[in-house]
Design an enzyme around this catalytic site. Structure first.
Site, short mmCIF file in Angstrom:
data_model
loop_
_atom_site.label_atom_id
_atom_site.label_comp_id
_atom_site.label_asym_id
_atom_site.label_seq_id
_atom_site.Cartn_x
_atom_site.Cartn_y
_atom_site.Cartn_z
N ASP A 1 0.91 -1.29 0.05
CA ASP A 1 0.03 0.12 0.01
C ASP A 1 0.83 1.31 -0.06
O ASP A 1 1.66 1.49 1.02
CB ASP A 1 -0.79 0.02 1.19
CG ASP A 1 -1.96 1.29 1.07
OD1 ASP A 1 -2.84 1.18 0.74
OD2 ASP A 1 -1.21 2.39 1.92
N TYR B 1 3.38 9.81 -0.07
CA TYR B 1 4.50 9.02 0.50
C TYR B 1 5.78 9.11 -0.25
O TYR B 1 6.84 8.96 0.24
CB TYR B 1 4.13 7.33 0.57
CG TYR B 1 2.90 7.02 1.36
CD1 TYR B 1 2.23 8.03 2.13
CD2 TYR B 1 2.42 5.84 1.40
CE1 TYR B 1 1.05 7.57 2.64
CE2 TYR B 1 1.23 5.33 1.87
CZ TYR B 1 0.48 6.18 2.65
OH TYR B 1 -0.68 6.03 3.21
N LYS C 1 -2.60 5.83 -4.08
CA LYS C 1 -3.53 7.05 -3.64
C LYS C 1 -3.19 8.38 -4.30
O LYS C 1 -2.05 8.84 -4.46
CB LYS C 1 -3.77 7.18 -2.34
CG LYS C 1 -3.86 5.71 -1.64
CD LYS C 1 -3.89 5.91 0.07
CE LYS C 1 -3.49 4.69 0.83
NZ LYS C 1 -2.30 4.34 1.04
N HIS D 1 -7.16 9.84 -1.70
CA HIS D 1 -6.65 9.84 -0.48
C HIS D 1 -7.15 10.41 0.65
O HIS D 1 -7.36 10.32 1.73
CB HIS D 1 -5.16 10.41 -0.51
CG HIS D 1 -4.25 9.83 0.35
ND1 HIS D 1 -2.94 9.77 0.25
CD2 HIS D 1 -4.42 9.11 1.56
CE1 HIS D 1 -2.16 9.24 1.55
NE2 HIS D 1 -3.39 8.88 2.40
#
Length: 288
Positions: free
Chosen positions: A48, A53, A82, A114
């Site tokens: 994930d 990120y 996302k 997100h």
């Protein structure tokens, strides 16, 4: 991909592993490679990530190098990413395609919006609903093209979910939210069950705080497991998929050992009774 006992059926007809490796705050190619290597070795088949990120490219490169090591192909793993809140709305198509490019994949198994708001706009900004709708339309288009095999959302409230369900052409396959014994999210879980939407947890360990809770510790001692395993088992025993994050191979192995024991009804009830609405992460309830 995974046995039926450790996977959940999405409304797209695809089985998704109940256990995935969360990539939040996994930074740098070396740490990502180490974590993915350890996870694949322990049987993880889901990963994930997210645009925010900053590790989509590192994940893609790690998989290209490591899948052959374990005799696996692209079809053996389930990749989630996302849409960044900065791309909510008019930029959603470009944002999603950028994720695809960064991961260097032909398709993403699951792609989520997100956050219900838009970066740079106030949570009370009346443009938020329109931006969400525009993002979802872009994801539906990419889903129809086969580039996003399943689409869903993260951090949506019951109000956001009802708005989406009433107006979408493609029903979301999954909702990912903070979920643990102190935040049981009963209304959201019931809504997802009603509409056939998979319910997925993040922050299952309460950012490490819940492993020191006396009730969690006592339950763990009674079943000869670690507090982390008990917290993850509490979720998957309800059919909720989990995404524990770690770069430590021992922790990754520990987090994977949650499918060979069962919590008693009493233990499940004791853990659920800790529900107090406490959040360790952001609160989306103010986003209009």
């Amino acid at each position: 991909m995974s046995s039926n006992t450790s996977s959940v059926l999405l409304n797209t007809g695809v089985q998704m592993p109940l256990l995935g490796l969360g990539m939040y705050k996994l930074c740098g190619s070396e740490d990502v490679f180490q974590a993915v290597d350890a996870a694949l070795a322990e049987g993880y088949r889901a990963f994930d990530s997210a645009a925010v990120y900053g590790n989509e490219a590192d994940l893609g490169q790690a998989l290209k190098k490591l899948l052959p090591k374990y005799g696996l192909t692209r079809a053996d793993v389930f990749i989630t990413s996302k849409l960044g809140p900065k791309d909510q709305g008019v930029k959603a198509m470009d944002g999603a395609l950028h994720s695809l490019s960064q991961l260097d994949l032909d398709y993403i198994d699951l792609y989520l919006i997100h956050w219900p708001g838009t970066q740079g706009q106030d949570v009370a900004d009346q443009r938020n609903p329109g931006n969400r709708a525009q993002s979802w339309s872009a994801l539906e288009e990419l889903h129809a093209q086969g580039k996003l095999k399943a689409i869903g959302v993260s951090n949506y409230t019951p109000a956001h979910m009802r708005e989406l369900i009433q107006n979408c052409n493609v029903r979301p396959a999954l909702l990912q939210v903070e979920f643990h014994p102190q935040l049981c999210q009963a209304e959201l879980k019931a809504l997802c069950k009603e509409f056939g939407i998979c319910f997925q947890a993040y922050t299952s360990l309460g950012r490490g705080k819940l492993v020191t809770d006396p009730v969690v510790i006592e339950v763990a001692k009674n079943c000869n497991r670690t507090p982390a395993q008990v917290l993850l088992r509490w979720a998957v025993q309800q059919g909720v998929s989990v995404l524990p994050k770690s770069v430590n191979p021992d922790r990754i192995k520990e987090n994977a050992a949650i499918f060979d024991f069962t919590l008693t009804d009493e233990d499940m009830d004791r853990l659920s009774a800790l529900d107090c609405g406490h959040r360790y992460c952001w609160d989306p309830s103010q986003v209009v």
